[in-house]
Motif scaffolding. Sequence first.
Motif, PDB file in Angstrom:
ATOM      1  N   LYS B  84      59.734 -23.905  30.428  1.00  0.00           N
ATOM      2  CA  LYS B  84      58.396 -24.257  29.911  1.00  0.00           C
ATOM      3  C   LYS B  84      57.975 -25.669  30.304  1.00  0.00           C
ATOM      4  O   LYS B  84      56.802 -25.926  30.570  1.00  0.00           O
ATOM      5  N   LEU B  85      58.940 -26.601  30.306  1.00  0.00           N
ATOM      6  CA  LEU B  85      58.592 -27.996  30.595  1.00  0.00           C
ATOM      7  C   LEU B  85      58.511 -28.275  32.088  1.00  0.00           C
ATOM      8  O   LEU B  85      57.793 -29.165  32.518  1.00  0.00           O
ATOM      9  N   ARG B  86      59.287 -27.563  32.876  1.00  0.00           N
ATOM     10  CA  ARG B  86      59.356 -27.889  34.301  1.00  0.00           C
ATOM     11  C   ARG B  86      59.043 -26.727  35.237  1.00  0.00           C
ATOM     12  O   ARG B  86      58.106 -26.785  36.030  1.00  0.00           O
ATOM     13  N   ILE B  87      59.835 -25.661  35.161  1.00  0.00           N
ATOM     14  CA  ILE B  87      59.802 -24.667  36.238  1.00  0.00           C
ATOM     15  C   ILE B  87      58.479 -23.886  36.257  1.00  0.00           C
ATOM     16  O   ILE B  87      57.886 -23.688  37.326  1.00  0.00           O
ATOM     17  N   TRP B  88      58.010 -23.444  35.087  1.00  0.00           N
ATOM     18  CA  TRP B  88      56.745 -22.704  35.100  1.00  0.00           C
ATOM     19  C   TRP B  88      55.576 -23.560  35.573  1.00  0.00           C
ATOM     20  O   TRP B  88      54.806 -23.125  36.434  1.00  0.00           O
ATOM     21  N   PRO B  89      55.391 -24.776  35.029  1.00  0.00           N
ATOM     22  CA  PRO B  89      54.294 -25.602  35.571  1.00  0.00           C
ATOM     23  C   PRO B  89      54.445 -25.853  37.076  1.00  0.00           C
ATOM     24  O   PRO B  89      53.456 -25.824  37.816  1.00  0.00           O
ATOM     25  N   LEU B  90      55.657 -26.076  37.526  1.00  0.00           N
ATOM     26  CA  LEU B  90      55.865 -26.307  38.962  1.00  0.00           C
ATOM     27  C   LEU B  90      55.552 -25.049  39.772  1.00  0.00           C
ATOM     28  O   LEU B  90      54.854 -25.107  40.793  1.00  0.00           O
ATOM     29  N   TYR B 150      52.878 -11.578  29.820  1.00  0.00           N
ATOM     30  CA  TYR B 150      53.020 -11.756  28.378  1.00  0.00           C
ATOM     31  C   TYR B 150      53.747 -13.069  28.104  1.00  0.00           C
ATOM     32  O   TYR B 150      54.537 -13.525  28.921  1.00  0.00           O
ATOM     33  N   GLY B 151      53.487 -13.632  26.904  1.00  0.00           N
ATOM     34  CA  GLY B 151      54.319 -14.748  26.468  1.00  0.00           C
ATOM     35  C   GLY B 151      53.540 -16.015  26.147  1.00  0.00           C
ATOM     36  O   GLY B 151      52.457 -16.255  26.673  1.00  0.00           O
ATOM     37  N   ASP B 152      54.119 -16.818  25.268  1.00  0.00           N
ATOM     38  CA  ASP B 152      53.538 -18.113  24.923  1.00  0.00           C
ATOM     39  C   ASP B 152      53.946 -19.141  25.968  1.00  0.00           C
ATOM     40  O   ASP B 152      54.952 -18.996  26.648  1.00  0.00           O
ATOM     41  N   ASP B 153      53.155 -20.191  26.026  1.00  0.00           N
ATOM     42  CA  ASP B 153      53.483 -21.351  26.858  1.00  0.00           C
ATOM     43  C   ASP B 153      53.564 -21.021  28.351  1.00  0.00           C
ATOM     44  O   ASP B 153      54.144 -21.792  29.114  1.00  0.00           O
ATOM     45  N   VAL B 154      53.029 -19.862  28.746  1.00  0.00           N
ATOM     46  CA  VAL B 154      53.001 -19.553  30.179  1.00  0.00           C
ATOM     47  C   VAL B 154      51.748 -20.194  30.768  1.00  0.00           C
ATOM     48  O   VAL B 154      50.650 -19.966  30.262  1.00  0.00           O
ATOM     49  N   PRO B 155      51.851 -21.008  31.800  1.00  0.00           N
ATOM     50  CA  PRO B 155      50.660 -21.638  32.379  1.00  0.00           C
ATOM     51  C   PRO B 155      49.690 -20.561  32.865  1.00  0.00           C
ATOM     52  O   PRO B 155      50.117 -19.492  33.319  1.00  0.00           O
ATOM     53  N   SER B 156      48.409 -20.859  32.770  1.00  0.00           N
ATOM     54  CA  SER B 156      47.408 -19.860  33.142  1.00  0.00           C
ATOM     55  C   SER B 156      47.578 -19.435  34.598  1.00  0.00           C
ATOM     56  O   SER B 156      47.291 -18.294  34.957  1.00  0.00           O
ATOM     57  N   GLY B 157      48.082 -20.316  35.420  1.00  0.00           N
ATOM     58  CA  GLY B 157      48.309 -19.962  36.829  1.00  0.00           C
ATOM     59  C   GLY B 157      49.379 -18.915  37.034  1.00  0.00           C
ATOM     60  O   GLY B 157      49.493 -18.350  38.122  1.00  0.00           O
ATOM     61  N   LEU B 158      50.173 -18.649  36.010  1.00  0.00           N
ATOM     62  CA  LEU B 158      51.229 -17.638  36.153  1.00  0.00           C
ATOM     63  C   LEU B 158      50.952 -16.364  35.369  1.00  0.00           C
ATOM     64  O   LEU B 158      51.454 -15.297  35.713  1.00  0.00           O
ATOM     65  N   LEU B 159      50.165 -16.465  34.275  1.00  0.00           N
ATOM     66  CA  LEU B 159      49.962 -15.292  33.411  1.00  0.00           C
ATOM     67  C   LEU B 159      49.042 -14.280  34.097  1.00  0.00           C
ATOM     68  O   LEU B 159      47.943 -14.618  34.520  1.00  0.00           O
ATOM     69  N   GLU B 160      49.508 -13.040  34.200  1.00  0.00           N
ATOM     70  CA  GLU B 160      48.769 -12.006  34.934  1.00  0.00           C
ATOM     71  C   GLU B 160      48.240 -10.919  34.007  1.00  0.00           C
ATOM     72  O   GLU B 160      48.802 -10.670  32.939  1.00  0.00           O
TER      73      GLU B 160
END
Lengths: 442, 442
Positions: B84-90, B150-160
């Motif tokens: 949540k802090l690093r890999i998803w935003p990256l 699905y899921g909380d804290d998923v950056p909008s760029g990843l949520l499909e």
Amino acid sequence: MLKTLIQNAEIITMNKSDDIVYGDILVEDDRITAIGTLGDIPVDKIIDARRKTVLPGFVQTHIHLCQTLFRGRADDLELLDWLKLRIWPLEAAHDSDSIYYSAMLGIGELIQSGTTTIVDMETVHHTDHAFQAIEQSGIRAVSGKVMMDYGDDVPSGLLENTSDSLDESVQLLEKWHNRANGRIQYAFCPRFVVSCTEDLLVQVRDLSNQYHVHVHTHASENRGEIALVEAQRGMRNVVYLNHLGLANERLILAHCIWLDDEEKEIIRTRGVKVTHCPGSNLKLASGIAEIPQLLDAHCHVGLGADGAPCNNNLDMFQEMRLCALIQKPIYGPTAMNARTVLRMATMGGAEIIGQEDTIGSIEVGKKADIIMLDLNDFHVYPSFDVDPISRVVYSATRSDVVMTMVDGKVLMEDRRLHTVDKDIVLREANDAIARLQKRVNV
Amino acid sequence: MLKTLIQNAEIITMNKSDDIVYGDILVEDDRITAIGTLGDIPVDKIIDARRKTVLPGFVQTHIHLCQTLFRGRADDLELLDWLKLRIWPLEAAHDSDSIYYSAMLGIGELIQSGTTTIVDMETVHHTDHAFQAIEQSGIRAVSGKVMMDYGDDVPSGLLENTSDSLDESVQLLEKWHNRANGRIQYAFCPRFVVSCTEDLLVQVRDLSNQYHVHVHTHASENRGEIALVEAQRGMRNVVYLNHLGLANERLILAHCIWLDDEEKEIIRTRGVKVTHCPGSNLKLASGIAEIPQLLDAHCHVGLGADGAPCNNNLDMFQEMRLCALIQKPIYGPTAMNARTVLRMATMGGAEIIGQEDTIGSIEVGKKADIIMLDLNDFHVYPSFDVDPISRVVYSATRSDVVMTMVDGKVLMEDRRLHTVDKDIVLREANDAIARLQKRVNV
């Protein structure tokens, strides 16, 4: 005076403020005499460090050079079986030639992979030939013959009289201690409590006090060993060593996996030095030492690969990585971060042998024990805006070391060794183990 | 037809009888057509393997090429924070260029260190560019875009959207599956249960059945993750996947650290495939998977480095060594011996992806996925009368690989890569992460 300039480096100093600086290092003879932007000063030799990372050489505080020839010959055994079934019979079969090439093989590996100082324990006999290899190779070492005057299942070739063991140790000490510009030092090496009479240990204590040299031994590595010590001496390892007056700042204890609270307190209050050997401790199924606890209690902890047959490398990069990784499932992800581990591998090791004012960091006035890494390869990239210490501890490997300097002398440059002839040592190592194997039945 | 002869090798075949033979290997186009003393036959290319050790290329069954650019940017965090802090935003900040160079950087490292096949999981977008890198580099891969609806804290760029995720997956599958002489295969990659709706998982099941392709996901890596799955779905990971009909021999589960007995039984009876990631599991403080138990139950277990930011290498030698060492304090010194580990790293991996008849060993009729090691160096010596498999697993390192061949094509020779341009990839990888970092706030 020989002047060497290491130019345009990224320098991980490991000084007290953890400074990472970009610039040059001037080495005059064996010492670092300047660090900074030094410009074009007249020197005898320039080492081009552009796009290279420079750091203090690694200090491995528990090594058995005499065992390097036994790599791959004692896999998948627990400590006491490993000693009795393989290592002791093999050590007993050594001759001066096999000791020399075992040491040279290990030293070649160590210099190649960036280790500049070792705390070494040899076998009972032929230790003079290990010191010859140390002297010729240029590595910095605290070493000594192992002492074994007690115990079951010890081959006759290793079991000594107490007085012979002490006499030979003192002879070696008087010949080798403080030799080669202080690069070589002697330490008394009683193998472990179960191999030594109380008489031997008490006399080692007195000699260590008299000569002001270290005592290097194993303690609390294996639960079977601890049970033996308790059965024989009625106390646990460290309590017993303290009871004999050996627990002081010159005592170096390898492993220390299964310490109880009393033992930890003795180590802390007496300033006893601990060497952590994560690779060996896993391979011999010994356990995982409680290193974060010891560091929290401000104990001095160094890092070492132990011997080739229980690792099976002598590679500080492997040990650093393991040292960091194995604690995280137990103590959480921030335990043993890269900085803590790199400090153990450099200044931490220097403190173990009381040489923290001389080696372990890149600072003006210190001995020039310096290594250079080329971190321009896939497995350590990207480099952009990445902590150099994370790159060194978590990503770099032995083959990234391109230059190794000890006491101001370049022992390896462009990955080529200057003082150890690889072709000769590999050939002679194979020949020596082939001959040794004929003398032993394992 | 292109004929290549690998001459005078020590060949660790990894065939059913664990044969180690000395001789030659004839490769015709993509296949091994003869093994033995073949003499001077007319060929297009000779690879001199005197004093070299040849073995099947490593199969890493859990890799994230899209994360290679993030090496060193997410140290010392637990899984869910790390994501949540690093890999998803990256990952959300990737563009097609950064995906391509992230893949090329990882593939360069993999080919250099002897990995010839990977089971890869990309990020949500730009996966076409990872496949381009795979195609150009010549590595064998089962890969796919990650699916996250699905899921909380998923950056909008990843949520499909569910349907977008499925549609894009099928488009990629139809473009890339079985391409490049079958070297490239597609797998559906729902990230993990907590990132996926039940609707998505059920449709993935049907598509996997329809197209006969693998489903590659994470399960039971972290206790926080397991608690989330139980809270959301009322069941543990593997029980839930079985409940949805996903638990079969085409399901590949990475990690599987915290399985209960019911989950182990599902894995065993349904033939679910497990990937062990020892380095990543330690670094993310996840735990130590009960691999000896799974192997005793005849489950299929492969080995993989996971992603660069949780390891921080993609190096099968590191993973093999760790895989062996970390179990010994728990299960005893004979647990996970060198043979067991090398089998996991080769044939074991081939079985994970159902390619055991095609790759994973050096046998006549199999694809020529072959690596050659030069074990003539200090750290792997002596060689005299030492088990070659001990040398490979316990002593060898990435830089001992001198030649890598996939599908009969030489991708690296004399340690020089033929299909990945190191200078360009390192420079572009640095530029890509520098630009990516400006698009994200971590």
